[in-house]
Design an enzyme around this catalytic site. Sequence first.
Site, mmCIF file in Angstrom:
data_model
loop_
_atom_site.group_PDB
_atom_site.id
_atom_site.type_symbol
_atom_site.label_atom_id
_atom_site.label_comp_id
_atom_site.label_asym_id
_atom_site.label_seq_id
_atom_site.Cartn_x
_atom_site.Cartn_y
_atom_site.Cartn_z
ATOM 1 N N LYS A 193 -32.379 3.485 52.278
ATOM 2 C CA LYS A 193 -31.552 4.568 52.774
ATOM 3 C C LYS A 193 -32.330 5.888 52.835
ATOM 4 C CE LYS A 193 -29.648 3.939 48.149
ATOM 5 N NZ LYS A 193 -28.666 3.207 47.400
ATOM 6 N N LYS A 206 -41.606 6.930 43.590
ATOM 7 C CA LYS A 206 -40.705 8.062 43.795
ATOM 8 C C LYS A 206 -41.328 9.396 43.406
ATOM 9 C CE LYS A 206 -36.360 5.669 43.777
ATOM 10 N NZ LYS A 206 -35.189 5.265 43.040
ATOM 11 N N LYS A 240 -39.552 -1.953 52.376
ATOM 12 C CA LYS A 240 -38.169 -2.288 52.007
ATOM 13 C C LYS A 240 -37.180 -1.482 52.848
ATOM 14 C CE LYS A 240 -36.107 -0.465 48.342
ATOM 15 N NZ LYS A 240 -35.697 -0.085 46.993
HETATM 16 P P1 TYM Z 1 -30.246 0.824 44.219
HETATM 17 O O1 TYM Z 1 -29.058 1.699 44.324
HETATM 18 O O2 TYM Z 1 -31.552 1.290 44.737
HETATM 19 O O3 TYM Z 1 -29.933 -0.561 44.895
HETATM 20 C C1 TYM Z 1 -28.751 -1.271 44.543
HETATM 21 C C2 TYM Z 1 -29.022 -2.767 44.531
HETATM 22 O O4 TYM Z 1 -29.371 -3.181 45.839
HETATM 23 C C3 TYM Z 1 -30.630 -3.818 45.819
HETATM 24 N N1 TYM Z 1 -31.354 -3.428 47.039
HETATM 25 C C4 TYM Z 1 -31.872 -4.302 47.892
HETATM 26 N N2 TYM Z 1 -31.867 -5.648 47.899
HETATM 27 C C5 TYM Z 1 -32.484 -6.262 48.933
HETATM 28 N N3 TYM Z 1 -33.112 -5.589 49.932
HETATM 29 C C6 TYM Z 1 -33.145 -4.237 49.963
HETATM 30 N N4 TYM Z 1 -33.743 -3.594 50.956
HETATM 31 C C7 TYM Z 1 -32.491 -3.533 48.906
HETATM 32 N N5 TYM Z 1 -32.300 -2.207 48.642
HETATM 33 C C8 TYM Z 1 -31.601 -2.174 47.488
HETATM 34 C C9 TYM Z 1 -31.334 -3.311 44.572
HETATM 35 O O5 TYM Z 1 -32.302 -4.221 44.119
HETATM 36 C C10 TYM Z 1 -30.173 -3.183 43.607
HETATM 37 O O6 TYM Z 1 -29.869 -4.426 43.020
HETATM 38 N N6 TYM Z 1 -31.661 1.139 39.464
HETATM 39 C C11 TYM Z 1 -30.656 0.566 40.313
HETATM 40 C C12 TYM Z 1 -29.238 0.980 39.960
HETATM 41 C C13 TYM Z 1 -28.860 0.659 38.551
HETATM 42 C C14 TYM Z 1 -28.586 -0.642 38.045
HETATM 43 C C15 TYM Z 1 -28.283 -0.443 36.670
HETATM 44 C C16 TYM Z 1 -28.565 -1.897 38.618
HETATM 45 C C17 TYM Z 1 -28.740 1.531 37.523
HETATM 46 N N7 TYM Z 1 -28.392 0.872 36.388
HETATM 47 C C18 TYM Z 1 -27.973 -1.531 35.855
HETATM 48 C C19 TYM Z 1 -28.253 -2.995 37.789
HETATM 49 C C20 TYM Z 1 -27.960 -2.787 36.421
HETATM 50 C C21 TYM Z 1 -30.933 1.049 41.738
HETATM 51 O O7 TYM Z 1 -31.515 2.065 41.945
HETATM 52 O O8 TYM Z 1 -30.413 0.311 42.700
#
Ligand code: TYM
Length: 329
Positions: free
Chosen positions: A195, A111, A192
Amino acid sequence: MKRILSGIKPSGDMNIGGYGGALHQFVKLQHDYECFFFVPDLHAVTVQQDPKELHQRSRDIAAFYVAAGVDPKKATIFLQSQVPAHAELGWLMETQAHFGELSRMTQFKEKSDGKDIVSSALFTYPVLMAADILVYQATHVPVGEDQKQHLELTRDLAMRFNSRFGTTFVIPEPIIQDTGSRIMGLDDPSKKMSKSNPIRNSYVLLLDSPDDIRKKFARAVTDSEMNVRYDWDQKPAVSNLIEIYSVFSGDPLPTIEKRYEGQGYGAFKKDLAEIVVEKLIPIQDHYKQLVHSEELNRILKEGAARAAEIADHTLLSAKRAMGFVTFEG
Ligand code: TYM
């Protein structure tokens, strides 16, 4: 007691990657665990966000949780920014995290790569994530594959804190399912599904129209073999589509391979699009009813109050363990 904490960041329109890796799991796991599903809005602002968009997307994610089948009577649904203990424990945990280990986080490297200005919050992002999890004493954290390293850091920080100040935190385990934890772009199976990808055909949004969904799957890259076979090394694009099919239909991978044996890709891609449309239409309808409703406000307010009870309790234990003067309880 088994307890789950997880969330999806409101930093872009929600796509089927987050559905496959996270939301779809949330719906299943709510029956077997005490669940806390939150909207990590404080994480979203580690990169610049338009305030109006942040506001809308935060409501969107919460509405999607409920629309996809998370039951607010069973699970606690809330916004991170409404439970101040996250940020406060985040600061305490920053005192335990090392500059070197944060520098090794691959998501930070990706990032920040090529950017002139990177916020210090983006650097300490994984520490706040650790606080999110530890403040609920979560035993399990369902996430996609890309969050694995952050979960390892969370465990390290919890163990470090416990050994320095006495046992305070539960050491959490990730739940990374075999299918759907790594959904890749429809245009390029080496990236991956995200969005933030500027190529619109690379992802399917939860709010895409049926026609857009059909077009996107029709254009999805495959290979020249014309054989619906699951093999990530040889056939990554087709394997990715088979995984999406499995997530949305609930069918095991071998059943899907068998169904399309000797049929080429045309029928497979068409059926895949219909399966995704069929699943998303009711979610979209429910989302539209909820997103601007008083009902959603009530769910989020009650959720934040329930969450804060547990989070405040853990925060107090952590402060006491570290030697802060406290007067509560
Ligand atoms: P984020 O918002 O990027 O993604 C949310 C969740 O979706 C999963 N994910 C995917 N899984 C499979 N294929 C994909 N292409 C894909 N894109 C996203 C991510 O692995 C995630 O589980 N850091 C986290 C948010 C967060 C969080 C937490 C999660 C903050 N605090 C505490 C769990 C526990 C994030 O950016 O997810």
